[in-house]
Design a protein around this motif. Structure first.
Motif, PDB file in Angstrom:
ATOM      1  N   GLY A 150      68.193 -11.960   1.355  1.00  0.00           N
ATOM      2  CA  GLY A 150      67.865 -11.369   2.761  1.00  0.00           C
ATOM      3  C   GLY A 150      68.207 -10.027   3.205  1.00  0.00           C
ATOM      4  N   VAL A 205      68.246  -7.126   5.724  1.00  0.00           N
ATOM      5  CA  VAL A 205      68.010  -7.125   7.148  1.00  0.00           C
ATOM      6  C   VAL A 205      68.286  -5.696   7.693  1.00  0.00           C
ATOM      7  CG1 VAL A 205      70.218  -7.928   8.348  1.00  0.00           C
ATOM      8  CG2 VAL A 205      68.288  -8.332   9.430  1.00  0.00           C
ATOM      9  N   SER A 225      63.474  -8.474   6.625  1.00  0.00           N
ATOM     10  CA  SER A 225      63.007  -8.725   7.982  1.00  0.00           C
ATOM     11  C   SER A 225      63.798  -8.012   9.150  1.00  0.00           C
ATOM     12  CB  SER A 225      62.909  -9.926   8.440  1.00  0.00           C
ATOM     13  OG  SER A 225      62.506 -10.215   9.831  1.00  0.00           O
ATOM     14  N   VAL A 269      65.581 -14.186   8.685  1.00  0.00           N
ATOM     15  CA  VAL A 269      66.524 -13.882   7.405  1.00  0.00           C
ATOM     16  C   VAL A 269      67.696 -14.947   7.251  1.00  0.00           C
ATOM     17  CG1 VAL A 269      68.026 -12.295   6.491  1.00  0.00           C
ATOM     18  CG2 VAL A 269      66.090 -11.403   7.453  1.00  0.00           C
ATOM     19  N   SER A 274      67.408 -17.125   3.633  1.00  0.00           N
ATOM     20  CA  SER A 274      68.107 -16.496   2.557  1.00  0.00           C
ATOM     21  C   SER A 274      69.339 -17.235   2.149  1.00  0.00           C
ATOM     22  CB  SER A 274      68.360 -15.169   3.125  1.00  0.00           C
ATOM     23  OG  SER A 274      67.590 -14.322   3.813  1.00  0.00           O
ATOM     24  N   ILE A 329      72.700 -12.424   2.421  1.00  0.00           N
ATOM     25  CA  ILE A 329      72.082 -11.420   3.398  1.00  0.00           C
ATOM     26  C   ILE A 329      73.044 -10.271   2.980  1.00  0.00           C
ATOM     27  CG2 ILE A 329      72.087 -10.796   5.771  1.00  0.00           C
ATOM     28  CD1 ILE A 329      72.027 -13.656   6.489  1.00  0.00           C
TER      29      ILE A 329
END
Lengths: 273, 632
Positions: free
Chosen positions: A37, A39, A201, A207, A211, A214
């Motif tokens: 993920g 972010v 995102s 997220v 995920s 991250i």
């Protein structure tokens, strides 16, 4: 060994005095079959980073490795990359003048399927995979809703049998009641087909849900990276903590008014690494 | 609301407008003449008759004869094919050359592309006719030279048009997706770019053909176009001018032919261009729908700051008008924060706009009651009332960039409100503006006041917008998705700011958002809208625990938050959000509701008040949803 590896990737827009480095030396690794993920807030460079990874934006430094082999940095070689991408806005990512079957075939034609019959079979299989079997390959994008369009975009991305799928804000243009369907589908497909997923995102809750690991990006750099739950539970970087704090919690009370003293004006400008 | 109506073929759509019909008929007539007349009249037109030289109009020769006794009208008719044909040939050169040159920047690498672009820009700077004359001299006098000259002279403008249009398409994601799929550059242009810019290009081709025709006639008239014994309209005009004192018709008739053909092409192009734009069906337009204008006094609530009863917003559409807001009723008390939550097409933003008197034509607003501070809120012409309203009701939009004038300094724009609505002097107004910018916690309000909107970040701009709303002393702030365009950390700051304004001044607020967590954290009460109606009205604190409408409950569940179970699929609502044009007789949510039965589909549930401040519209209130969570 990591499947996708970014090493000190840099992207610069403009040149000479007006040059701006948008991605400032990012190193990331995605293991096979896992979900990373990514972010960050607008302007953090996350979209530019992945566009550079797939070859839509030229790198100004660093390199990209797939299965340990460096990829050609010239952008014209996009076709040779085992990555595919789903874009944010399903209203802009499908050619309004092309039937959805043609759109998918276009991606196939440069892949394996050779005969016309086998291509049509493959299109039917892909549409079935994303839950659009009732729509059929002859539909035009205008006949479909936002969620359905995003499913077509997903089918197109899967047509090239990617090893790594990049999903860039795929639900932010959709209604919340449709968002869940697309997220569920993406998770199911990832588990079933086993590709690696880079999920981008601005929405930390989304997220977190999607995920395994991250990475938090701010101002062109990765400020923190780690297992999803660890990042959520105990963020180490101050920016990650700020992001987390901004997400309203289920059991939390109302937004409190800021104190009468001018406490923290314009913190958006002050956040730095 | 996004219109997803299918676009018709613009060239068919042209036929349905009156001006388009005339233009099409005229163009058809010109083209028909161009094909038939040369075959029918060429021999007759070339027939010399020494006995009737330079005659005026007569029964035998309607437009008279020329110096060799040939019939002028017949010659003009016979020349139609040559004149129109050559114009079309030149246009072909313009279009082919323009499209190739215009799409070249997409084919070659960046540096060469930039050179091509500047080359086009330089060429566009020269007047077309000057270029045509220049090339006509280079290519030599005669038909071929003239066709090439006019063709090449028209290329730069067309190339620039193609380039601008294709650059905007090339930036779209579907082109990126095709590139990722390994689609070659030529195919990219042919399959993805050109089909999407075809319509405006064709319209400009039609207009361009008219211009080519005029330019060609000009060159022939000057004697550097068509040469004897061939003749086109320009040539005939030239010859006719010599005998204009003997027979005026010899110059007038070819002139009229040129004007008619030129007009036909241009009018057709213009009509097609107009048909490309979105048109509002004219039948329904202007027929104002009036609900009962009589103010509904039945349940007048004296303590309400804003009182809305049976609010409707209606838009004209092709078949029948679409009711986007279908009878919404609610009150807002002094100092109360009410949120409206809903998905796209729910009518939430239109409700807010209707209250702020900002619904634009052709939308029509009607309401049984729309009262603000006890006074009807209908758009009064009274300037004093408008001025008062401007100080009492503040509106904040999603995109502050669009709400500010880009060329005016922020402070000036705020001060203008003070001058306009509060009658302040220029100096005092500016001081108040700086004070307000300080109130909304801009770091350096004096400096910000001197900045232009684009110099502020998104969050600062939104604060400046709120500061603008505070220039008066509003008792109600209507905020339509005020934080949707902002990042999470900035959103938090803006929401905190709104909360502190409420606390300090007791301002009431109507907050519109698609984000249920924003509404829940800011508002006292929540109105849940779906398909143009309110389906539930409940205290914000009870949204998570005791929502009663299946839609509200689903809406709470489908949004992942920081506590969502990662091991399980997200609960979903099947189907698509209802759009106002599809709403039938039954409950608006019936099509997606797991509890819906035939009764729900056939009759719409009323919004019932439980006398404790909660309202819900559902036949199945409090029936547990058992199928929730089942993914399709």
């Amino acid at each position: 060994m990591s499947q996708l590896q970014l090493e000190d990737v840099r992207v610069t827009y403009g040149r000479g005095r007006s040059a701006v480095e948008v991605v400032r030396g990012v190193s990331l690794a995605v293991d096979p079959g896992t979900v990373l993920g990514l972010v960050g807030e607008s302007g953090s460079g996350k979209s530019t980073l992945v566009r550079a990874a797939v070859g839509l934006v030229p790198l100004s430094g660093g390199r990209i490795l797939f299965d340990g082999t460096p990829l050609d940095l010239r952008m014209s070689r996009a076709a040779t990359r085992p990555f595919s991408m789903v874009f944010q806005d399903p209203y802009s990512s499908l050619n309004p003048r092309m039937r959805i079957g043609e759109t998918i075939i276009e991606t196939l034609a440069h892949g394996r399927a050779s005969t016309r019959a086998s291509r049509e079979e493959e299109v039917a299989r892909l549409l079935d995979l994303v839950g659009l079997e009732h729509v059929g390959p002859n539909a035009l994008p205008a006949e479909l809703s936002g969620g359905q369009r995003q499913r077509v975009a997903l089918a197109r991305a899967l047509a090239g049998r990617p090893k790594v799928l990049i999903a860039d804000e795929v639900t932010s243009a959709l209604d919340v009641s449709v968002q869940g369907n697309v997220l569920n589908l993406l998770r199911e497909l990832q588990a079933e087909l086993g590709f690696s997923l880079v999920f981008i995102s601005h929405n930390l809750a989304v997220v977190r849900y999607m995920s395994d690991t991250i990475a938090v990006m701010n101002k062109g750099r990765i400020v923190e990276e780690g297992p999803a739950q660890a990042i959520i539970d105990s963020p180490e970087h101050v920016y990650t903590a700020q992001l987390l704090e901004a997400v309203p919690r289920r059991m939390e009370g109302r937004v409190r008014p800021v104190g009468s003293a001018v406490s923290q004006p314009d913190t958006e400008e002050e956040v730095d690494t | 609301m996004t219109s997803r109506s299918k676009r018709r073929n613009p060239f068919l759509a042209v036929l349905t407008t009156p001006s388009g019909m005339v233009a099409s008929m005229l163009l058809g007539l010109v083209l028909l003449t161009a094909v038939i007349a040369p075959m029918a009249f060429t021999d007759l037109a070339n027939e010399r008759n020494v006995s009737s030289i330079l005659q005026g109009p007569s029964a035998e020769h309607w437009a008279g004869t020329d110096a060799l006794g040939r019939d002028i009208l017949l010659r003009v008719a016979a020349a139609t094919g040559f004149s129109v044909g050559l114009a079309l040939l030149a246009t072909l050169i313009v279009v082919v050359g323009g499209v190739i040159l215009g799409t070249l920047p997409l084919l070659v690498n960046r540096r060469v592309g930039r050179m091509v672009t500047s080359l086009i820009n330089m060429a566009v700077a020269f007047p077309g006719l000057l270029l045509a004359l220049f090339f006509a001299v280079i290519f030599g006098v005669g038909t071929h030279g003239a066709v090439l000259a006019i063709g090449i002279a028209g290329i730069p403008a067309f190339a620039r048009l193609t380039q601008n249009l294709s650059a905007s398409i090339a930036g779209r994601d579907f082109v990126s997706a095709a590139r990722l799929a390994g689609v070659g550059r030529i195919r990219l242009i042919v399959r993805h770019v050109l089909p999407n810019i075809g319509e405006p290009l064709m319209v400009n081709t039609a207009i361009g053909a008219g211009s080519s025709l005029l330019a060609f006639s000009g060159l022939s008239f000057l004697g550097i176009g068509v040469q004897q014994p061939d003749y086109d309209w320009g040539r005939l005009l030239n010859e006719g001018l010599e005998g204009i004192y003997v027979n005026p018709m010899s110059a007038i008739v070819p002139g009229i032919a040129i004007v008619i053909a030129g007009l036909a092409f241009n009018l057709f192009g213009e009509a097609a261009a107009r048909a490309l734009g979105v048109t509002v069906p004219s039948r329904w337009h202007g027929k104002t729908v009036r609900a009962s204008e009589a103010e509904d006094e039945s349940e007048a609530n004296e303590s309400a700051l804003l009182s809305v009863r049976e609010l409707r917003v209606i838009f004209p559409a092709e078949k029948e008008p679409v009711e986007a807001v279908r009878g919404v009723s609610f009150d807002i008390k002094h100092g109360e924060a009410v949120g409206i939550v809903g998905e796209s097409g729910a009518g939430k933003s239109l409700t807010a706009l209707a209250i702020a008197q900002l619904v634009e034509r052709p939308g029509v607003v009607s309401a049984a009651r729309l009262q603000f501070e006890g006074k009807p809120l209908r758009s009064r012409k009274d300037a004093r009332w408008r001025r008062w309203l401007g100080t009492q009701l503040a509106v904040i939009f999603q995109d502050p960039m669009a709400s500010f004038t880009p060329t005016m300094r922020i402070g000036r724009q705020l001060a203008e409100i003070g001058e306009e609505h509060l009658g302040l002097r220029r100096r005092a107004a500016l001081k108040r503006a700086v004070d307000r910018l300080r109130d909304v916690r801009l770091r350096d309000p004096e400096r910000s006041a001197h900045q232009f909107p684009h110099e502020l970040s998104g969050g600062m701009r939104q604060r400046a917008m709120i500061g603008m709303g505070l220039m008066g002393s509003p008792s109600l702030i209507v905020a339509d998705e005020p934080t949707t365009a902002l990042d999470a950390t900035v959103q938090k700051q803006v929401l905190e700011l709104l909360a502190s304004i409420r606390e300090a001044d007791g301002v009431a607020m109507l907050l519109i958002s698609h984000d249920i967590t924003v509404i829940r954290n800011v508002c006292d009460r929540v109105l849940v809208m779906y398909g143009g109606v309110i389906v539930e009205d409940l205290p914000a604190s009870e949204l998570l625990t005791s929502a009663r409408h299946p839609y509200t409950r689903a809406l709470v569940e489908v949004v992942p938050d920081m506590e969502t179970d990662r091991e399980r699929p997200l609960p979903v609502i099947d189907g698509q959000a209802a759009s106002a044009s599809e709403v039938g007789v039954g409950c608006v949510f019936a099509a997606r509701c797991p509890l819906a039965d035939d009764h729900c589909r056939q009759s719409a549930p009323p919004l019932l008040d439980d006398q404790q401040g909660r309202r819900v519209a559902c036949w199945k209130v409090d029936t547990p949803v058992t199928t929730a969570g089942a993914a399709p």
